[in-house]
Write a protein that holds these residues in place. Structure first.
Motif, short mmCIF file in Angstrom:
data_model
loop_
_atom_site.label_atom_id
_atom_site.label_comp_id
_atom_site.label_asym_id
_atom_site.label_seq_id
_atom_site.Cartn_x
_atom_site.Cartn_y
_atom_site.Cartn_z
N THR A 52 -2.72 3.88 -3.21
CA THR A 52 -2.75 2.76 -4.16
C THR A 52 -2.41 1.48 -3.44
OG1 THR A 52 -0.43 3.17 -4.67
CG2 THR A 52 -2.04 4.16 -6.16
N THR A 53 -2.88 0.38 -3.96
CA THR A 53 -2.48 -0.93 -3.42
C THR A 53 -2.49 -1.92 -4.57
OG1 THR A 53 -3.01 -2.74 -1.89
CG2 THR A 53 -4.87 -1.48 -2.75
N ALA A 83 -6.95 -0.12 -6.36
CA ALA A 83 -6.33 -1.42 -6.09
C ALA A 83 -6.06 -2.15 -7.41
CB ALA A 83 -7.24 -2.25 -5.19
N VAL A 126 0.87 -1.17 0.00
CA VAL A 126 0.00 0.00 0.00
C VAL A 126 0.91 1.23 0.00
CG1 VAL A 126 -1.69 1.37 1.31
CG2 VAL A 126 -1.94 -1.11 1.19
N LEU A 153 -13.14 -2.97 -0.78
CA LEU A 153 -12.21 -1.84 -0.67
C LEU A 153 -12.90 -0.64 -0.03
CD1 LEU A 153 -9.35 -0.83 -1.38
CD2 LEU A 153 -10.24 -0.08 -3.59
#
Lengths: 405, 405
Positions: free
Chosen positions: A194-195, A235, A172, A204
């Motif tokens: 962001t991941t 994601a 992450v 999410l």
């Protein structure tokens, strides 16, 4: 085990970023347009300010995120695009232009703006900046994007972390801008995370909505809830983990990983509040309910009088008690213990709601550090909360006495 | 017709007052103990802070006012007698001592304190000061009492007014202290009002409780609701009017007379907020409900960003819209018109929620005055409200960065 990295939104797999000077701000050395892009449309989630005056970009983003997917985040600094008659039109045109350049759907763009409210924003800088933004996208571009969203921030704010979920390393990363008009209610000024976890839009969103309650909703710089607060997450799914399902051990792990990044960003936002010289952290324990703990922590770090006392390294704990007392009519501060803690040590100043003798000299040395913890045990229950803020200084007044002109 | 006078608590018939230096404060030139006395036990009413941490004097006063009668008000500055283990004992002993000297019942004493929270208060200064206070009581003592309750106030605050009720001239006079920790909730820091109206304790309480909603509850200096807020009124009945009954035309007249005095004190408190250089008045009209109007007005004058902009004479109206937007989730600011008004003129800056072109030069000259009205028409209904505050300045930070030591 969660490992922490000094990195940002390009740390997770599947994201590139860039930041350029497009001409929204006069200073040509300051990047003012940021882009974070996934390789394709990916699950995305966001929370927005509860201010009823909402920036046009938020209204447009909310519409674009209805399907739970996004391809990119574009954000300008220098102009909030709020309270403008043609604000939504500008935000939609920006999305269309970016969509064309990226080969993406305009409806997959998250659009955000930060800066002065009520000044017309022209499309010109976007027409100039967007092609350059897209051309310079890179896996090392996270810092440029972080720089481009800064306004009165004095320090770039990013954070990143990694842990194993289902045997796969999941990452992450996030960037944030903060500084002034910071008293988020459902999100902070601007935070983009962001991941590379594989996770559905719904799960999410759940993780994000849970996270903000103890992260960005627990910071305050000046009590002013902005019109443009937004916390958005994308994601990419490239970590290769099995899709994370809500309320499983994997969801717990992911939530902890997310909160490692968001809490780090919280501290960075609070420490760099407009004019701030000190980060304040109020740790409440012993509250009768979680909600009372949160309100109490936030009231203490939000009190102008506590903030000014911390600036002056003055152990004026009576102001802490006063803030606890007005945080909620159900809060009992009569049994409260209060201590100040910093790298220089700990000093107890109040026990069971009444003052105790303490060395003013020791207190001064504890409070002269640049990170101060205000530790409060209410002795009324088992709940706790942490909130972050900063001191109130001459520079806050200076910065905000003439911000616009 | 209401006539206004530059006078205070000894303006109505039947009251004497005094103020002395008793030694609570180090500065021997500063009076620190005030007394307002009626000739006998008279109807009295009060409202108190809603802060759950309550100063010991408030707890004692509440007890003493249970029967609706009081003979005298005693108030010290320099120490709030709050968060002290023996606070109530000190306040009761003070009442007993005053009772003995006046030949009155200790239970007929209204006791109040203002100053630093959490510092032990000894009886010594009271033992020294109370006999002197009683000996110097006079019909010209209102100013001395007003001076004795000042803390960081830079100006003495008093107001008085008179009108005919039932053919008899009825007078109201008041004194106040304000300055910092000012965001009253049910009462302000300290306001003591006298009247010679004939009125029962219950009717007086009704008038007071109605009055605060549009007077002291509508001012804010720093958003910090004090532990020691109190607004107390005594009515000598010496005007010779027929007893005022609730909800009659006479009650309306009395309420208007009272509010003439309290609103004047409000403006004086706000204008003399800690570090203030300007009085801010936000006038809301066109709100959907009275409650929304009150919340909106108070949010605008309470916003740190609006306050700092006013200090800098910066017409940053976007911050006004932002504050309206977070004042309540039911408030619609989308149709709001905003103008700034002062002795130098009026300038329209926002129409229907969007910015309009205006001369920055004219705006600067309007905002350079020391009394600024922020005029907002929400165009959503028929309700209005007025709130008062002050600008946020370097001096607020200076005063509060090192108040205690």
């Amino acid at each position: 085990m969660i490992k922490i990295y000094d990195d940002g939104v390009t740390f997770p797999k599947g994201f590139t970023a860039s930041g350029v000077h497009a001409g929204i701000r006069k200073n040509k050395l300051k990047r003012d347009l940021a882009l974070i892009a996934a390789e394709k449309s990916v699950p995305a989630a966001a929370v927005y300010t509860l201010n009823t005056v909402k920036g046009a970009p938020l209204i447009v983003t909310k519409r674009h995120l209805e399907n739970g997917y996004a391809r990119a985040i574009i954000c300008n600094s220098g102009n909030a695009n709020t309270c403008n008659a043609d604000g939504e039109e500008i935000a939609e045109k920006t999305s269309e232009l970016l969509g064309r350049c990226l080969g993406a759907d305009a409806g997959d763009v998250i659009v955000a703006s930060t800066g002065v409210i009520g000044q017309r924003l022209s499309m010109e800088p976007f027409e100039r900046g967007i092609p350059e933004l897209v051309n310079t996208l890179s896996a090392e571009g996270g810092k440029d994007a972080a720089e481009a969203i800064m306004t009165t921030d004095t320090r770039l704010k990013q954070a990143a972390a990694e842990c194993l979920i289902g045997g796969r390393p999941v990452r992450v990363g996030g960037i944030a801008k903060g500084s002034g008009m910071i008293n988020p209610n459902m999100a902070t000024m601007l935070v983009f995370v962001t991941t590379d976890a594989a996770i559905s839009p719904e799960t999410l969103q759940k993780a994000v909505s849970l996270d903000v309650r103890d992260s960005f909703n627990m910071i305050t710089v000046d009590g002013d809830t902005s019109t443009n607060d937004m916390f958005a997450v994308m994601a990419s799914g490239q970590a290769g983990n099995d899709e994370i399902k809500a309320m499983t051990p994997e969801f717990e792990k992911f939530s902890k990983l997310l909160s490692t990044v968001t809490r780090t960003l919280c501290k960075k936002i609070a420490a760099d509040g407009e004019g701030a010289t000190k980060l304040l952290e109020c740790r409440i324990s012993g509250a009768a309910t979680k909600e009372l703990a949160r309100k109490a922590a936030k009231a203490v770090v939000g009190s102008a009088l506590v903030k000014a006392a911390m600036f002056g390294s003055d152990a004026n704990w009576g102001r802490v008690l006063c803030a606890l007392g007005y945080s909620d009519t159900a809060l009992d501060a009569g049994k409260a213990d209060v201590a100040f803690v910093s790298a220089a040590g700990k000093i107890d100043v109040c026990a069971s709601g009444s003052g105790i003798d303490f060395s003013e000299e020791t207190a001064k040395s504890v409070l002269s550090e640049n990170e101060i913890v205000i530790d409060v045990d209410l002795h009324c229950g088992i709940f706790g909360a942490v909130a972050w803020g900063c001191d109130l200084t001459y520079d806050y007044v200076k910065i905000n006495g003439d911000y616009r002109t």
